[in-house]
Design an enzyme around this catalytic site. Structure first.
Site, PDB file in Angstrom:
ATOM      1  N   ASP A  67       1.244 -13.047  10.048  1.00 16.14           N
ATOM      2  CA  ASP A  67       1.794 -13.454  11.351  1.00 16.14           C
ATOM      3  C   ASP A  67       1.750 -14.488  12.055  1.00 16.14           C
ATOM      4  OD1 ASP A  67       3.189 -10.974  10.750  1.00 16.14           O
ATOM      5  OD2 ASP A  67       2.100  -9.809  12.343  1.00 16.14           O
TER       6      ASP A  67
ATOM      7  N   THR B 185      -0.653   7.444  -1.321  1.00 19.36           N
ATOM      8  CA  THR B 185      -2.095   7.437  -2.078  1.00 19.36           C
ATOM      9  C   THR B 185      -2.963   6.381  -1.607  1.00 19.36           C
ATOM     10  OG1 THR B 185      -1.256   5.745  -3.579  1.00 19.36           O
ATOM     11  CG2 THR B 185      -0.795   8.075  -4.300  1.00 19.36           C
TER      12      THR B 185
ATOM     13  N   ARG C  63       0.793  -1.102  -0.038  1.00 15.70           N
ATOM     14  CA  ARG C  63       0.230  -0.129  -0.115  1.00 15.70           C
ATOM     15  C   ARG C  63       1.003   1.175   0.101  1.00 15.70           C
ATOM     16  NH1 ARG C  63      -4.550   2.111   4.102  1.00 15.70           N
ATOM     17  NH2 ARG C  63      -2.753   2.081   5.609  1.00 15.70           N
TER      18      ARG C  63
ATOM     19  N   ASP D  91      -3.734 -10.974  12.630  1.00 18.09           N
ATOM     20  CA  ASP D  91      -2.936 -10.690  11.403  1.00 18.09           C
ATOM     21  C   ASP D  91      -2.544 -12.132  10.799  1.00 18.09           C
ATOM     22  OD1 ASP D  91      -0.743  -8.565   9.662  1.00 18.09           O
ATOM     23  OD2 ASP D  91      -0.548 -10.815   9.447  1.00 18.09           O
TER      24      ASP D  91
END
Ligand code: URA
Length: 213
Positions: free
Chosen positions: A207, A112, A108, A204
């Site tokens: 993870d 933006t 990401r 996550d």
């Protein structure tokens, strides 16, 4: 929430739900999490491939010839969204060992906030294959929608998206961007938190399956 996607399948099979509960628990170890993910991915793949086309061929059983069904068309393409998609890939490959495999890596852009591609390697002739996109967590749906758009650009048009958990926000994003792409998931959770994690979720996924933090 009412289902906002025209083709959302929640696999509510008791085995899937039981294994998912074990995966959600904080105390579940990395090894156990990985094993459960592999098992669930096979069960999800069973649903994701339910409508594959078959053709009949004559075979010989030890007793007599028969007309028997087998999968038609080109080998499937499994596309793992790095890195967590790899956790689903192992199980699906066990079920469909001849599938072709591709990888899409996105990060990401912090300015933006848009997904940017850093890796893209997919099987040839995507336009002739059923494509199953693998990513365990459909959260905002931004990277999933971007990955599917890249696959369409590469020629794919028969695409399914398979995940372990979905948030309503991610399902809505996929429905808006790709209403033609069925979503197969084990559960539709409540919502995203302010950091984009699924609630109640399982934390996550990358993870937890790779033992990182
Ligand atoms: N990705 C994850 O691994 N977990 C979430 O809850 C959301 C996105």
């Amino acid at each position: 929430m009412t289902q906002s996607h025209p083709a959302l399948t929640i696999v509510d099979h008791p085995l899937v739900q039981h294994k998912l509960t074990l995966m959600r628990r904080t105390e579940t170890s990395t090894g156990e999490f990985r094993r459960l993910l592999r098992e669930i991915s096979m069960l999800l793949a069973y649903e994701a491939t339910r409508d594959l086309e078959t053709e009949t061929r004559t075979i010989d059983t030890p007793l007599e010839p028969m007309q028997a069904p087998r999968l038609a068309g080109k080998k499937l393409a499994l596309i793992s969204i790095l890195r967590a998609g790899n956790g689903l890939l192992d199980g699906v490959l066990e079920l469909i060992p001849s599938a072709r495999v591709g990888f899409v890596g996105l990060y990401r852009d912090e300015e933006t906030l848009q997904p940017v591609r850093y890796y893209f390697k997919v099987p040839t002739e995507l336009e002739e294959r059923v494509v199953i996109v693998l990513d365990p967590m459909l959260a905002t749906g931004n990277s999933s929608a971007a990955a599917v758009a890249m696959l369409k650009e590469a020629g794919a048009h028969d695409i399914r998206f398979m995940c372990l958990l979905a948030a309503p926000e991610g399902v809505a994003r996929m429905a808006e961007a790709h209403p033609d792409v069925p979503v197969i998931t084990a559960a539709l959770d409540r919502k995203l938190n302010e950091r984009g994690y699924i609630l109640p979720g399982l934390g996550d996924a990358g993870d937890r399956m790779f033992g990182t933090k």
